[in-house]
Scaffold this active site. Structure first.
Site, PDB file in Angstrom:
ATOM      1  N   CYS A   2       0.835  -1.194   0.000  1.00 51.64           N
ATOM      2  CA  CYS A   2       0.000   0.000   0.000  1.00 51.64           C
ATOM      3  C   CYS A   2       0.878   1.255   0.000  1.00 51.64           C
ATOM      4  O   CYS A   2       2.030   1.220   0.409  1.00 51.64           O
ATOM      5  CB  CYS A   2      -0.880   0.015   1.242  1.00 51.64           C
ATOM      6  SG  CYS A   2      -1.780  -1.507   1.454  1.00 51.64           S
ATOM      7  N   ARG A  27       2.433   1.048  -6.027  1.00 54.57           N
ATOM      8  CA  ARG A  27       2.546   0.211  -4.830  1.00 54.57           C
ATOM      9  C   ARG A  27       1.271  -0.584  -4.547  1.00 54.57           C
ATOM     10  O   ARG A  27       1.282  -1.508  -3.733  1.00 54.57           O
ATOM     11  CB  ARG A  27       2.853   1.089  -3.603  1.00 54.57           C
ATOM     12  CG  ARG A  27       4.180   1.794  -3.678  1.00 54.57           C
ATOM     13  CD  ARG A  27       4.365   2.702  -2.489  1.00 54.57           C
ATOM     14  NE  ARG A  27       4.651   1.953  -1.289  1.00 54.57           N
ATOM     15  CZ  ARG A  27       5.856   1.744  -0.797  1.00 54.57           C
ATOM     16  NH1 ARG A  27       6.902   2.230  -1.414  1.00 54.57           N
ATOM     17  NH2 ARG A  27       6.020   1.056   0.299  1.00 54.57           N
ATOM     18  N   TRP A  73      -3.338  -2.248  -1.619  1.00 57.72           N
ATOM     19  CA  TRP A  73      -3.150  -3.599  -2.184  1.00 57.72           C
ATOM     20  C   TRP A  73      -3.720  -4.520  -1.125  1.00 57.72           C
ATOM     21  O   TRP A  73      -3.164  -4.660  -0.038  1.00 57.72           O
ATOM     22  CB  TRP A  73      -1.658  -3.867  -2.420  1.00 57.72           C
ATOM     23  CG  TRP A  73      -1.403  -5.136  -3.161  1.00 57.72           C
ATOM     24  CD1 TRP A  73      -1.353  -5.300  -4.514  1.00 57.72           C
ATOM     25  CD2 TRP A  73      -1.128  -6.428  -2.598  1.00 57.72           C
ATOM     26  NE1 TRP A  73      -1.089  -6.610  -4.820  1.00 57.72           N
ATOM     27  CE2 TRP A  73      -0.945  -7.327  -3.660  1.00 57.72           C
ATOM     28  CE3 TRP A  73      -1.030  -6.923  -1.295  1.00 57.72           C
ATOM     29  CZ2 TRP A  73      -0.674  -8.677  -3.469  1.00 57.72           C
ATOM     30  CZ3 TRP A  73      -0.756  -8.265  -1.108  1.00 57.72           C
ATOM     31  CH2 TRP A  73      -0.580  -9.124  -2.193  1.00 57.72           C
ATOM     32  N   ASN A  99      -0.258   0.766   6.189  1.00 56.94           N
ATOM     33  CA  ASN A  99       0.436  -0.143   5.277  1.00 56.94           C
ATOM     34  C   ASN A  99       1.050  -1.222   6.157  1.00 56.94           C
ATOM     35  O   ASN A  99       1.735  -0.911   7.128  1.00 56.94           O
ATOM     36  CB  ASN A  99       1.522   0.646   4.522  1.00 56.94           C
ATOM     37  CG  ASN A  99       2.377  -0.242   3.636  1.00 56.94           C
ATOM     38  OD1 ASN A  99       2.024  -1.391   3.349  1.00 56.94           O
ATOM     39  ND2 ASN A  99       3.507   0.296   3.206  1.00 56.94           N
ATOM     40  N   GLY A 100       0.811  -2.498   5.831  1.00 56.77           N
ATOM     41  CA  GLY A 100       1.374  -3.584   6.644  1.00 56.77           C
ATOM     42  C   GLY A 100       0.274  -4.540   7.065  1.00 56.77           C
ATOM     43  O   GLY A 100      -0.826  -4.528   6.505  1.00 56.77           O
ATOM     44  N   GLU A 485      13.852 -15.505 -15.769  1.00 55.40           N
ATOM     45  CA  GLU A 485      13.450 -14.096 -15.728  1.00 55.40           C
ATOM     46  C   GLU A 485      12.560 -13.753 -16.926  1.00 55.40           C
ATOM     47  O   GLU A 485      11.562 -13.036 -16.792  1.00 55.40           O
ATOM     48  CB  GLU A 485      14.714 -13.223 -15.681  1.00 55.40           C
ATOM     49  CG  GLU A 485      14.509 -11.717 -15.721  1.00 55.40           C
ATOM     50  CD  GLU A 485      13.685 -11.152 -14.564  1.00 55.40           C
ATOM     51  OE1 GLU A 485      13.354 -11.885 -13.619  1.00 55.40           O
ATOM     52  OE2 GLU A 485      13.335  -9.962 -14.647  1.00 55.40           O
ATOM     53  N   LYS A 489       8.748 -12.367 -16.621  1.00 54.42           N
ATOM     54  CA  LYS A 489       8.267 -11.113 -17.239  1.00 54.42           C
ATOM     55  C   LYS A 489       7.002 -11.376 -18.039  1.00 54.42           C
ATOM     56  O   LYS A 489       6.037 -10.633 -17.948  1.00 54.42           O
ATOM     57  CB  LYS A 489       9.328 -10.522 -18.180  1.00 54.42           C
ATOM     58  CG  LYS A 489      10.551  -9.926 -17.554  1.00 54.42           C
ATOM     59  CD  LYS A 489      10.333  -8.712 -16.707  1.00 54.42           C
ATOM     60  CE  LYS A 489      10.021  -9.083 -15.302  1.00 54.42           C
ATOM     61  NZ  LYS A 489      11.006  -8.926 -14.291  1.00 54.42           N
ATOM     62  N   GLU A 492       3.913 -12.258 -15.692  1.00 54.07           N
ATOM     63  CA  GLU A 492       3.377 -11.235 -14.793  1.00 54.07           C
ATOM     64  C   GLU A 492       2.674 -10.095 -15.519  1.00 54.07           C
ATOM     65  O   GLU A 492       1.749  -9.513 -14.976  1.00 54.07           O
ATOM     66  CB  GLU A 492       4.437 -10.717 -13.816  1.00 54.07           C
ATOM     67  CG  GLU A 492       5.537  -9.904 -14.427  1.00 54.07           C
ATOM     68  CD  GLU A 492       6.589  -9.503 -13.417  1.00 54.07           C
ATOM     69  OE1 GLU A 492       6.264  -9.299 -12.249  1.00 54.07           O
ATOM     70  OE2 GLU A 492       7.762  -9.370 -13.807  1.00 54.07           O
ATOM     71  N   HIS A 508      12.953 -34.188 -18.950  1.00 50.61           N
ATOM     72  CA  HIS A 508      12.454 -34.848 -17.733  1.00 50.61           C
ATOM     73  C   HIS A 508      11.021 -34.428 -17.398  1.00 50.61           C
ATOM     74  O   HIS A 508      10.574 -34.625 -16.272  1.00 50.61           O
ATOM     75  CB  HIS A 508      13.389 -34.550 -16.552  1.00 50.61           C
ATOM     76  CG  HIS A 508      14.780 -35.034 -16.798  1.00 50.61           C
ATOM     77  ND1 HIS A 508      15.108 -36.364 -16.828  1.00 50.61           N
ATOM     78  CD2 HIS A 508      15.918 -34.346 -17.068  1.00 50.61           C
ATOM     79  CE1 HIS A 508      16.401 -36.482 -17.094  1.00 50.61           C
ATOM     80  NE2 HIS A 508      16.907 -35.286 -17.252  1.00 50.61           N
ATOM     81  N   LYS A 607       4.450  -3.336  -6.293  1.00 46.97           N
ATOM     82  CA  LYS A 607       5.873  -3.127  -6.532  1.00 46.97           C
ATOM     83  C   LYS A 607       6.718  -3.464  -5.328  1.00 46.97           C
ATOM     84  O   LYS A 607       7.803  -4.012  -5.443  1.00 46.97           O
ATOM     85  CB  LYS A 607       6.073  -1.665  -6.940  1.00 46.97           C
ATOM     86  CG  LYS A 607       7.495  -1.306  -7.327  1.00 46.97           C
ATOM     87  CD  LYS A 607       7.838  -1.888  -8.661  1.00 46.97           C
ATOM     88  CE  LYS A 607       9.292  -1.709  -9.021  1.00 46.97           C
ATOM     89  NZ  LYS A 607       9.720  -2.685 -10.034  1.00 46.97           N
TER      90      LYS A 607
END
Ligand code: F6R
Length: 612
Positions: A2, A27, A73, A99-100, A485, A489, A492, A508, A607
């Protein structure tokens, strides 16, 4: 996660809050809200983006010069108008943004309910609002500030909060434990925010609050104390950030801007650390601890997501060249799995934001066990940077796109310099090799630039595959983390299911996925794994997979087999990850764009992940 913003002064608070929320929107973007103190505490909140909040308040009374705002968030309770912040206590005395996570909220809620307090939302934040109000009503509590402090002693969890009290409307109370808060100091005014982005336009003079701090702000005064009511230590620092850093410029998205910034951010990251005249690498932040690093039994590198991928690149580099055992761990696993660590171990925490809750907790645990803690962070003054014994900042500048791009290449740049320096110090590589590595690193920005110039071709290829349902990314050695990576990308920002695999592992299991609908992205360079990768790709070809190959200009094997090519300049394999990742970032970007996805703010992501 947040984002919080607050202001107390003479200016029109509404525009400060809304601009601040727009800057903090990366955020969290589930809902947004504000509270303005003006003949009472007026709260307006709305599900969705800040723009929806703006339309909602268009006809409302927004006058005032004191207020708080929040972009959410969701953790506790679905994203809707009711659960959006700010939250108001039962009798309306207190309004707060948070926030938290309040971990013991269920217990507190039960207790407060038994005492007759009523709750209207599913959030842990409302519990805190009511808890403050509960103490405010106690005889021995004589002020809003005291009620906040007493309530916080009952709370288990992480918080950054800003509180307004109806009875003391000329005051703003903030407190921090685990979730960042920055105070901006102006002339007869103060700003508060989760990071400096909403503040930089007004002042460059800031205080990063410490865990356990409580700030009581009035227009012309500031008092910083601890939750226990003793004086707090603080330092006023100058912001190393300009308003231009927060702009998209001519780019359609922050992510694209940040991809294109990489030639500069990579050179900013090594500038002052490579001395080309002396052919040496100097990592100023590590000068006092090199003896401990060179004597280490092993190096453990921790991080999450993209930062974890950068750590994997470092594992290959450090073990191959410096011959020191390296373990790479997800911070979220490491912190709980009772690892064996102690004196003689070096733990390196990698984090763009410097606020990732799991990484922060993992490093605190390793610190308690006596390991030397190093940090590689992008955000100056962040919690992780402040917890470490020593470290090196990546100089990537503010990264706003939720998908990390320039931060990854900056992290890999620092880790590569670290590996080369360590190898040289331990005399595992000779002077000639050391100098060759330095030269290779200095050549990277121009090579990245040339890859970026090829973006129209990457866009064309992206168009071909934008309807894909799944994708497989393969690489070996240094390029295995790049495959991971690349897949991250894509998934997401475009919501295409993508998996990264070590190419040798494909047979495998994942080979079962291959058919003529599956795009298989193979990442290669002219390294010792090349022939093996070619054989792995033959297996894909035989099953009619669509091969998209990242190859060097000198390649003459994979290019024959591939349906599509992304060509990159040649380099030493030790730095090839810095080049090969760039076409994959652009590929993911263009695919997401073509699918109409919100590139900078993908669904469900935030983020800065300040909750575990
Ligand atoms: C992916 C991404 C995340 C972060 C992860 C760690 O594009 O951005 O996977 O890498 O949340 O964040 P930091 O580096 O801030 O600790």
């Amino acid at each position: 996660m947040c984002g919080i913003v607050g202001y107390i002064g003479e200016k029109n608070v509404y525009s400060i809050l809304v601009k601040g929320l727009q800057r903090l929107e990366y955020r969290g973007y589930d809902s947004a809200g504000i509270c303005i103190a003006n003949s009472g505490l007026k709260v307006y909140k709305k599900k969705g983006k800040v723009s929806e909040l703006e339309s909602f308040v268009a006809s409302k009374d927004i006058h005032g010069s004191i207020g708080i705002g929040h972009t959410r968030w969701a953790t506790h309770g679905e994203p809707n108008d009711l659960n959006a912040h700010p939250h108001t206590s039962m009798n309306g005395h207190f309004v707060l943004v948070h926030n938290g996570i309040i971990e013991n909220y269920a217990e507190l809620k039960k207790d407060l309910s038994e005492k007759g307090m009523v709750f209207h939302t599913d959030t842990d934040t409302e519990v805190l609002a009511n808890l403050i109000e509960y103490y405010y009503q106690q005889e021995e509590v004589d002020s809003a500030e005291m009620a906040v402090r007493v309530a916080l002693t009952k709370v288990v969890g992480a918080y950054g909060i800003v509180v307004l009290c109806n009875d003391e409307p000329e005051k703003m109370i903030a407190a921090r434990m685990g979730s960042p808060l920055v105070i901006g100091i102006g002339q007869g005014e103060y700003f508060l925010a989760s990071d400096a982005s909403p503040i930089v336009e007004y002042t460059d003079s800031v205080i990063y609050m410490n865990d356990g701090d409580v700030a009581i702000l009035e227009k012309n005064s500031m008092l910083l104390k601890t939750v226990e009511n003793s004086a707090a230590n603080f330092k006023v620092t100058k912001l190393d950030l300009s308003i231009g850093d927060l702009d998209k410029g001519d780019f359609e998205h922050y992510m694209l801007k940040e991809i294109f910034e990489q030639p500069k951010t990579i050179s900013d990251t090594y500038r002052g650390r490579i001395n080309p005249e002396k052919n040496d690498i100097v990592l100023g932040g590590l000068i006092d601890v090199w003896d401990q690093i060179t004597a280490a039994n092993r190096i453990i590198i921790i991080g999450c997501g993209t930062s974890w991928h950068a750590a994997l690149v470092a594992e290959y580099l450090i073990e191959e060249y410096a011959r020191v055992p390296v373990e790479v761990e997800y911070a979220s696993e490491f912190r709980y799995r009772k690892p064996i660590i102690g004196k003689g171990d070096v733990v390196v925490a990698i984090s763009q934001s410097g606020e990732t809750a799991d990484t922060l907790a993992a490093l605190k645990m390793a610190k308690e066990k006596g390991a030397l803690i190093l940090g590689i962070c992008n955000v100056v003054g962040s919690s992780i940077a402040r917890e470490t014994d020593a470290g090196v900042y990546t100089h990537a500048g503010t990264e706003i796109g939720v998908a990390s791009t320039k931060a990854f290449t900056a992290q890999v740049t620092v880790l590569t310099l670290f590996a080369f320096k360590l190898a040289h110090k331990k005399e595992k590589i000779d002077q000639q090799t050391y100098e060759l590595f330095i030269e290779e690193m200095l050549a990277i920005p121009d090579k990245v630039q040339s890859i970026l110039l090829g973006h129209p071709k990457i866009k064309e290829v992206a168009e071909k595959y934008s309807e894909a349902i799944n994708a497989l990314y393969l690489g070996r050695g240094y390029l295995f983390p790049v495959a991971l990576e690349g897949a991250l990308k894509l998934k997401e920002i475009s919501y295409i299911h993508a998996e990264g695999y070590a190419a040798g592992e494909m047979k495998h299991g994942p080979i079962a996925l291959v058919d003529d609908n599956l795009p298989v992205v193979v990442v290669s360079a002219q390294d010792s794994y090349y022939e093996k990768v070619v054989s792995n790709i033959q297996e894909v070809k035989a099953r009619k997979g669509n091969i998209i190959a990242v190859v060097t200009e000198e390649d003459n094997g994979l290019r024959e087999m591939a349906n599509d090519l992304f060509e990159i300049p040649c380099s030493h394999p030790a730095v090839a990850s810095l080049l090969t990742v760039v076409p994959l970032q652009l590929f993911a970007y263009y695919i997401a764009l073509m699918r109409g996805c919100d590139v900078d703010q993908p669904r469900n992501l935030a983020k800065s992940v300040t909750v575990e």
